[in-house]
Design a protein around this motif. Structure first.
Motif, PDB file in Angstrom:
ATOM      1  N   TRP A 226      33.981 -25.400 -49.258  1.00 55.46           N
ATOM      2  CA  TRP A 226      32.631 -24.847 -49.218  1.00 55.46           C
ATOM      3  C   TRP A 226      32.592 -23.471 -48.562  1.00 55.46           C
ATOM      4  CZ3 TRP A 226      28.323 -27.124 -51.371  1.00 55.46           C
ATOM      5  CH2 TRP A 226      28.498 -28.429 -51.848  1.00 55.46           C
ATOM      6  N   ARG A 227      31.713 -22.622 -49.085  1.00 57.24           N
ATOM      7  CA  ARG A 227      31.407 -21.335 -48.470  1.00 57.24           C
ATOM      8  C   ARG A 227      29.975 -21.394 -47.957  1.00 57.24           C
ATOM      9  NH1 ARG A 227      32.972 -20.198 -53.543  1.00 57.24           N
ATOM     10  NH2 ARG A 227      30.916 -19.311 -54.073  1.00 57.24           N
ATOM     11  N   LEU A 228      29.784 -21.081 -46.687  1.00 55.36           N
ATOM     12  CA  LEU A 228      28.461 -21.114 -46.088  1.00 55.36           C
ATOM     13  C   LEU A 228      27.905 -19.705 -45.974  1.00 55.36           C
ATOM     14  CD1 LEU A 228      29.518 -23.954 -45.492  1.00 55.36           C
ATOM     15  CD2 LEU A 228      28.375 -23.839 -43.276  1.00 55.36           C
ATOM     16  N   SER A 229      26.602 -19.584 -46.147  1.00 54.46           N
ATOM     17  CA  SER A 229      25.962 -18.273 -46.137  1.00 54.46           C
ATOM     18  C   SER A 229      26.083 -17.614 -44.766  1.00 54.46           C
ATOM     19  CB  SER A 229      24.478 -18.404 -46.518  1.00 54.46           C
ATOM     20  OG  SER A 229      23.805 -19.323 -45.678  1.00 54.46           O
ATOM     21  N   LYS A 230      26.177 -16.286 -44.788  1.00 50.94           N
ATOM     22  CA  LYS A 230      26.287 -15.544 -43.541  1.00 50.94           C
ATOM     23  C   LYS A 230      24.973 -15.512 -42.783  1.00 50.94           C
ATOM     24  CE  LYS A 230      30.067 -12.535 -45.073  1.00 50.94           C
ATOM     25  NZ  LYS A 230      30.513 -11.137 -45.296  1.00 50.94           N
ATOM     26  N   ARG A 231      23.890 -15.612 -43.535  1.00 53.40           N
ATOM     27  CA  ARG A 231      22.569 -15.605 -42.919  1.00 53.40           C
ATOM     28  C   ARG A 231      21.746 -16.768 -43.462  1.00 53.40           C
ATOM     29  NH1 ARG A 231      21.341 -11.122 -40.027  1.00 53.40           N
ATOM     30  NH2 ARG A 231      22.779  -9.364 -40.207  1.00 53.40           N
ATOM     31  N   PRO A 232      20.733 -17.198 -42.722  1.00 48.64           N
ATOM     32  CA  PRO A 232      19.898 -18.307 -43.201  1.00 48.64           C
ATOM     33  C   PRO A 232      19.133 -17.946 -44.464  1.00 48.64           C
ATOM     34  CG  PRO A 232      19.578 -17.904 -40.842  1.00 48.64           C
ATOM     35  CD  PRO A 232      20.353 -16.747 -41.370  1.00 48.64           C
ATOM     36  N   LEU A 233      18.870 -18.955 -45.289  1.00 48.27           N
ATOM     37  CA  LEU A 233      17.976 -18.768 -46.421  1.00 48.27           C
ATOM     38  C   LEU A 233      16.534 -18.648 -45.949  1.00 48.27           C
ATOM     39  CD1 LEU A 233      19.095 -21.355 -49.150  1.00 48.27           C
ATOM     40  CD2 LEU A 233      19.393 -18.877 -49.191  1.00 48.27           C
ATOM     41  N   LEU A 234      16.192 -19.455 -44.948  1.00 47.57           N
ATOM     42  CA  LEU A 234      14.805 -19.530 -44.502  1.00 47.57           C
ATOM     43  C   LEU A 234      14.776 -19.986 -43.056  1.00 47.57           C
ATOM     44  CD1 LEU A 234      11.933 -19.246 -45.878  1.00 47.57           C
ATOM     45  CD2 LEU A 234      11.938 -21.742 -45.990  1.00 47.57           C
ATOM     46  N   GLY A 235      13.948 -19.313 -42.246  1.00 46.58           N
ATOM     47  CA  GLY A 235      13.746 -19.702 -40.857  1.00 46.58           C
ATOM     48  C   GLY A 235      12.374 -20.299 -40.664  1.00 46.58           C
ATOM     49  N   ASN A 236      12.148 -20.871 -39.489  1.00 45.20           N
ATOM     50  CA  ASN A 236      10.848 -21.484 -39.272  1.00 45.20           C
ATOM     51  C   ASN A 236       9.787 -20.424 -38.976  1.00 45.20           C
ATOM     52  OD1 ASN A 236      12.455 -21.433 -36.675  1.00 45.20           O
ATOM     53  ND2 ASN A 236      10.423 -21.884 -35.875  1.00 45.20           N
ATOM     54  N   LYS A 237       8.555 -20.761 -39.340  1.00 45.14           N
ATOM     55  CA  LYS A 237       7.431 -19.897 -39.029  1.00 45.14           C
ATOM     56  C   LYS A 237       7.135 -19.987 -37.532  1.00 45.14           C
ATOM     57  CE  LYS A 237       4.548 -21.803 -41.868  1.00 45.14           C
ATOM     58  NZ  LYS A 237       3.326 -22.059 -42.658  1.00 45.14           N
ATOM     59  N   PRO A 238       6.531 -18.950 -36.950  1.00 42.54           N
ATOM     60  CA  PRO A 238       6.195 -19.005 -35.516  1.00 42.54           C
ATOM     61  C   PRO A 238       5.383 -20.246 -35.179  1.00 42.54           C
ATOM     62  CG  PRO A 238       5.850 -16.797 -36.379  1.00 42.54           C
ATOM     63  CD  PRO A 238       6.154 -17.669 -37.564  1.00 42.54           C
ATOM     64  N   GLY A 239       5.816 -20.950 -34.143  1.00 44.58           N
ATOM     65  CA  GLY A 239       5.108 -22.144 -33.718  1.00 44.58           C
ATOM     66  C   GLY A 239       5.505 -23.411 -34.422  1.00 44.58           C
ATOM     67  N   SER A 240       6.422 -23.314 -35.402  1.00 41.70           N
ATOM     68  CA  SER A 240       6.859 -24.493 -36.139  1.00 41.70           C
ATOM     69  C   SER A 240       8.304 -24.811 -35.802  1.00 41.70           C
ATOM     70  CB  SER A 240       6.730 -24.266 -37.652  1.00 41.70           C
ATOM     71  OG  SER A 240       7.341 -25.327 -38.377  1.00 41.70           O
ATOM     72  N   ARG A 241       8.671 -26.088 -35.872  1.00 36.65           N
ATOM     73  CA  ARG A 241      10.053 -26.491 -35.609  1.00 36.65           C
ATOM     74  C   ARG A 241      10.889 -26.563 -36.875  1.00 36.65           C
ATOM     75  NH1 ARG A 241      10.687 -31.526 -33.942  1.00 36.65           N
ATOM     76  NH2 ARG A 241       8.703 -32.200 -34.807  1.00 36.65           N
ATOM     77  N   GLY A 242      10.268 -26.352 -38.040  1.00 34.97           N
ATOM     78  CA  GLY A 242      10.990 -26.435 -39.309  1.00 34.97           C
ATOM     79  C   GLY A 242      11.715 -25.148 -39.619  1.00 34.97           C
ATOM     80  N   PRO A 243      12.397 -25.066 -40.783  1.00 32.18           N
ATOM     81  CA  PRO A 243      12.458 -26.106 -41.815  1.00 32.18           C
ATOM     82  C   PRO A 243      13.555 -27.138 -41.545  1.00 32.18           C
ATOM     83  CG  PRO A 243      13.604 -24.148 -42.566  1.00 32.18           C
ATOM     84  CD  PRO A 243      13.048 -23.824 -41.213  1.00 32.18           C
TER      85      PRO A 243
END
Length: 315
Positions: A226-243
């Motif tokens: 497997w190759r993992l991305s260097k950066r996240p696809l998506l981060g959580n919005k301010p105040g949220s614990r997701g995704p």
């Protein structure tokens, strides 16, 4: 009247979303919203019995494999692999349709047959080379939650094959997936394995812009390397614990990512056909649902979520 664009057919050209669900944004790009998912009136479609160790608890994770034309002499048209969050068993259930009726069969994989010391969970299954590949995670004695691979010839009983198959970054202190790589959800797109995972870091790091729970991308040609991305696809919005526990489904020319947030089940859509994004957050999809598994069947999108509660999206 606005007409739908043509959908992708086997061997045909790639199409786009139905036009009535796309709108031009101020930036000139295309936005998207899902039709409202309708809860199945007979939810839950699958409930634990006294035979399961999680009887009386919520069966949290589900991954469904269509078997027709894939497995030899399957019990039924769909196999579902189900687990709770802190259990020691992954169960198999079968059904003729995504809405059931579902029937429990037996334990497909037990904790004692794996390298983990505390719980196994989040099964994700795909077919490859005549075998069923099951990706799952648990708690290792090192304290991390790496992903392992189990395989099966018939989809009924699994044997751990590789541990770990996806692990944390060597820079465990400062990397955005240095603490854990878990809840890996894998789909096949042609010959390519495409997975999303929950990456967790410890404290602030520049790569994730200060976010410690993010969705990452993993890709593989054989399902093993497997190759993992260097950066996240998506981060959580301010105040949220997701995704949390993101999963991808190809919708014609783009990708829909579904994931947990504090407010329920949310979504994001790729701006083009590239699975690496960028992704546009489209907001909440279902207020009360979590841990989704998307499944296309006969022109409808079924979302099987924790519970196991089913929601149906019709175009």
């Amino acid at each position: 009247m606005i007409q739908d664009s043509k959908r992708t057919t086997k061997g045909g050209a790639m199409s786009t979303f139905p036009l009535q669900y796309t709108t031009a944004s101020a930036e000139g790009q295309m936005g998207f919203h899902l039709p409202k998912p309708v809860p199945h009136e007979e939810n839950p479609v699958l409930a634990a019995t006294d035979d399961q160790e999680f009887a009386g608890q919520q069966a949290t994770y589900i991954s469904v494999l269509p078997t027709t034309g894939i497995l030899e002499n399957p019990i039924d048209a769909f196999y579902a692999y189900v687990a709770t969050h802190d259990g020691s068993e992954i169960w198999l259930a079968t059904a003729p349709h995504p809405l059931g009726p579902w029937k429990w069969q037996h334990v497909a994989l037990e904790l004692s047959a794996t390298s983990y010391r505390n719980h196994i969970s989040s099964p994700s299954v795909v077919i490859h080379g005549g075998e069923v590949y099951m990706y799952f995670h648990g708690v290792h004695e090192s304290g991390s939650q790496p992903t392992a691979l189990a395989t099966s010839k018939d989809g009924l009983h699994f044997e751990q094959r590789i541990f770990p198959i996806i692990g944390t970054h060597p820079n465990r202190r400062n990397h955005w997936y240095g603490q854990s790589v878990s809840y890996v959800r894998v789909v096949k797109d042609g010959p390519m394995f495409i997975g999303t995972f929950q990456g967790n870091g410890r404290g602030y790091n520049e790569q994730a812009n200060g976010v410690t729970t993010v969705s990452g991308l993993a890709m593989s040609e054989d399902g093993i390397h497997w190759r993992l991305s260097k950066r996240p696809l998506l981060g959580n919005k301010p105040g949220s614990r997701g995704p949390f526990a993101s999963v991808l489904v190809r919708l014609w020319g783009r990708w829909l990512m579904l994931f947990n947030e504090d407010g329920g089940l949310s979504g994001a859509v790729s701006e083009g056909s590239d699975v690496a994004g960028p992704y546009e957050h489209i907001g909440q999809v279902i207020e009360t649902a979590h841990w989704p598994f998307p499944l296309f069947h006969e022109g409808k999108l079924y979302l099987l979520c924790a519970g196991i509660n089913a929601f149906v999206v019709e175009w």
